[in-house]
Motif scaffolding. Structure first.
Motif, PDB file in Angstrom:
ATOM      1  N   PHE A   1       5.804   9.772  -3.695  1.00  0.00           N
ATOM      2  CA  PHE A   1       5.247   8.641  -3.044  1.00  0.00           C
ATOM      3  C   PHE A   1       5.980   8.258  -1.673  1.00  0.00           C
ATOM      4  N   GLY A   2       5.346   7.902  -0.877  1.00  0.00           N
ATOM      5  CA  GLY A   2       5.674   7.503   0.492  1.00  0.00           C
ATOM      6  C   GLY A   2       6.405   6.113   0.473  1.00  0.00           C
ATOM      7  N   PRO A   3       7.081   5.721   1.425  1.00  0.00           N
ATOM      8  CA  PRO A   3       7.831   4.389   1.417  1.00  0.00           C
ATOM      9  C   PRO A   3       7.140   2.917   1.565  1.00  0.00           C
TER      10      PRO A   3
ATOM     11  N   TYR B   1       0.968  -1.201   0.021  1.00  0.00           N
ATOM     12  CA  TYR B   1       0.093   0.024   0.166  1.00  0.00           C
ATOM     13  C   TYR B   1       0.805   1.201   0.011  1.00  0.00           C
ATOM     14  N   LEU B   2       0.577   2.016  -0.838  1.00  0.00           N
ATOM     15  CA  LEU B   2       1.366   3.100  -1.243  1.00  0.00           C
ATOM     16  C   LEU B   2       0.627   4.555  -1.123  1.00  0.00           C
ATOM     17  N   CYS B   3       1.055   5.543  -0.380  1.00  0.00           N
ATOM     18  CA  CYS B   3       0.480   6.907   0.027  1.00  0.00           C
ATOM     19  C   CYS B   3       1.099   7.894  -0.992  1.00  0.00           C
ATOM     20  N   ALA B   4       0.412   8.768  -1.797  1.00  0.00           N
ATOM     21  CA  ALA B   4       1.272   9.882  -2.478  1.00  0.00           C
ATOM     22  C   ALA B   4       0.780  11.236  -2.232  1.00  0.00           C
ATOM     23  N   TRP B   5       1.382  12.121  -2.676  1.00  0.00           N
ATOM     24  CA  TRP B   5       0.574  13.517  -2.689  1.00  0.00           C
ATOM     25  C   TRP B   5       1.019  14.342  -3.971  1.00  0.00           C
TER      26      TRP B   5
ATOM     27  N   ASN C   1      -3.162  14.783 -20.516  1.00  0.00           N
ATOM     28  CA  ASN C   1      -2.413  15.922 -20.262  1.00  0.00           C
ATOM     29  C   ASN C   1      -1.315  16.033 -19.168  1.00  0.00           C
ATOM     30  N   ASN C   2      -1.239  14.868 -18.836  1.00  0.00           N
ATOM     31  CA  ASN C   2      -0.123  14.501 -17.637  1.00  0.00           C
ATOM     32  C   ASN C   2       0.376  13.097 -17.997  1.00  0.00           C
ATOM     33  N   LEU C   3       1.708  13.140 -18.089  1.00  0.00           N
ATOM     34  CA  LEU C   3       2.439  11.860 -18.023  1.00  0.00           C
ATOM     35  C   LEU C   3       3.708  11.870 -17.351  1.00  0.00           C
ATOM     36  N   GLN C   4       3.837  10.969 -16.441  1.00  0.00           N
ATOM     37  CA  GLN C   4       5.046  10.595 -15.600  1.00  0.00           C
ATOM     38  C   GLN C   4       5.568   9.614 -15.713  1.00  0.00           C
ATOM     39  N   TRP C   5       6.924   9.398 -15.511  1.00  0.00           N
ATOM     40  CA  TRP C   5       7.738   8.127 -15.506  1.00  0.00           C
ATOM     41  C   TRP C   5       8.305   8.189 -13.913  1.00  0.00           C
ATOM     42  N   PHE C   6       8.223   6.684 -13.599  1.00  0.00           N
ATOM     43  CA  PHE C   6       8.609   6.678 -12.078  1.00  0.00           C
ATOM     44  C   PHE C   6       9.787   5.423 -11.993  1.00  0.00           C
ATOM     45  N   HIS C   7      10.441   5.423 -11.047  1.00  0.00           N
ATOM     46  CA  HIS C   7      11.385   4.031 -11.019  1.00  0.00           C
ATOM     47  C   HIS C   7      11.141   3.612  -9.642  1.00  0.00           C
ATOM     48  N   GLN C   8      10.873   2.323  -9.505  1.00  0.00           N
ATOM     49  CA  GLN C   8      10.700   1.610  -8.356  1.00  0.00           C
ATOM     50  C   GLN C   8      11.906   0.612  -8.072  1.00  0.00           C
ATOM     51  N   ASN C   9      12.367   1.158  -6.889  1.00  0.00           N
ATOM     52  CA  ASN C   9      13.776   0.276  -6.562  1.00  0.00           C
ATOM     53  C   ASN C   9      13.498  -0.974  -5.767  1.00  0.00           C
ATOM     54  N   PRO C  10      14.378  -1.702  -5.845  1.00  0.00           N
ATOM     55  CA  PRO C  10      13.849  -3.323  -5.278  1.00  0.00           C
ATOM     56  C   PRO C  10      13.441  -3.165  -4.047  1.00  0.00           C
ATOM     57  N   TRP C  11      13.390  -2.092  -2.955  1.00  0.00           N
ATOM     58  CA  TRP C  11      12.788  -1.954  -1.640  1.00  0.00           C
ATOM     59  C   TRP C  11      11.645  -1.201  -1.849  1.00  0.00           C
ATOM     60  N   GLY C  12      10.921  -1.157  -2.899  1.00  0.00           N
ATOM     61  CA  GLY C  12       9.449  -0.711  -3.077  1.00  0.00           C
ATOM     62  C   GLY C  12       9.614   0.873  -3.316  1.00  0.00           C
ATOM     63  N   GLN C  13      10.427   1.519  -3.086  1.00  0.00           N
ATOM     64  CA  GLN C  13      10.277   3.016  -2.990  1.00  0.00           C
ATOM     65  C   GLN C  13       9.931   3.479  -4.609  1.00  0.00           C
ATOM     66  N   LEU C  14       9.159   4.395  -4.740  1.00  0.00           N
ATOM     67  CA  LEU C  14       8.714   4.874  -6.094  1.00  0.00           C
ATOM     68  C   LEU C  14       9.376   6.347  -6.131  1.00  0.00           C
ATOM     69  N   ILE C  15      10.146   6.747  -7.171  1.00  0.00           N
ATOM     70  CA  ILE C  15      10.621   7.948  -7.165  1.00  0.00           C
ATOM     71  C   ILE C  15      10.205   8.502  -8.712  1.00  0.00           C
ATOM     72  N   ASN C  16       9.718   9.700  -8.639  1.00  0.00           N
ATOM     73  CA  ASN C  16       9.439  10.217  -9.910  1.00  0.00           C
ATOM     74  C   ASN C  16      10.533  10.693 -10.700  1.00  0.00           C
ATOM     75  N   LEU C  17      10.654  10.259 -11.926  1.00  0.00           N
ATOM     76  CA  LEU C  17      11.776  10.462 -13.074  1.00  0.00           C
ATOM     77  C   LEU C  17      11.658  11.873 -13.560  1.00  0.00           C
TER      78      LEU C  17
END
Lengths: 113, 113
Positions: free
Chosen positions: A104-106, A89-93, B30-46
């Motif tokens: 996104f949160g952890p 479960y992921l929270c985002a803002w 009107n919105n497109l984003q790329w994200f990277h999810q690392n092996p620990w689950g954290q999603l980072i906006n690219l």
């Protein structure tokens, strides 16, 4: 700078038990808040979003509910968990103003046994 | 609703190699984003890239909105690039500034030394 927190990080719960996951954001005001679930298979499914205190929109009918008691607090709940509620479960803002990026949160890993 | 397809689903690279990830979407966005999810689950906006081209270090992205696709380029890949890359879009304006994103299923990248 803005920070988003989620807890707990991991949770193992029996079927039929209640659930409460919490998300808080620091360093911003009046954010849009989101709850996503990521099941095995990688896709993210939007569950709920909120554009303000007490304003909750549900994307998927299920036994989960969400609440936003404070501007920067978002809570995901269930009265009785199902096996199918297991997932990440992921929270985002987002900033809530012009079109903006999502952060996104952890995440919380929930296993329902 | 809008469909988002990512390819390839899985990709294995030797460290130092280049790669291109693709995201196709079924309607105007009107919105497109790329994200990277690392092996620990954290999603980072690219990238936030509804159109045009952006670059950030070894990563760059191009969105051709009229042809409904976006590309993510990774050059000189490193083991830390491993994880899952997601494309997410918002179709039109969802109202109330809610910025609801629809995610693709992702491309799982493994970079081996």
């Amino acid at each position: 700078s803005q920070t988003i927190h989620q807890w707990p990080a991991t949770l193992v719960q029996p079927v039929g038990s209640p659930l409460s996951l919490e998300c808080t954001v620091e360093g911003t005001s009046n954010p849009n808040l989101y709850w996503y679930r990521q099941a095995a298979g990688r896709g993210l499914q939007l569950l709920f979003y909120s554009v303000g205190i007490g304003q909750i929109s549900s994307e998927v009918p299920q036994n989960l509910s969400a609440s936003r008691p404070q501007d920067r607090q978002f809570i995901l709940s269930s009265k009785k968990l199902l096996l199918s509620d297991s997932g990440f479960y992921l929270c985002a803002w987002t900033g809530g103003g012009a079109v903006d990026t999502q952060y996104f949160g952890p995440g919380t890993r929930l296993t329902v046994l | 609703g809008i469909q988002v397809e990512q390819s390839p689903p899985d990709l294995i690279l030797q460290e130092g190699a280049n790669s291109t990830l693709r995201c196709n979407f079924s309607d105007s966005v009107n919105n497109l984003q790329w994200f990277h999810q690392n092996p620990w689950g954290q999603l980072i906006n690219l990238f936030y890239i509804p159109s045009g081209t952006k670059q950030n270090g070894r990563l760059s992205a191009t969105t051709v909105a009229t042809e409904r696709y976006s590309l993510l380029y990774i050059s000189s890949s490193q083991t830390t690039d491993s994880g899952v890359y997601f494309c997410a879009v918002e179709q039109g304006y969802s109202g109330a500034g809610s910025y609801q994103l629809t995610f693709g299923k992702g491309t799982k990248l493994s970079v081996i030394p």
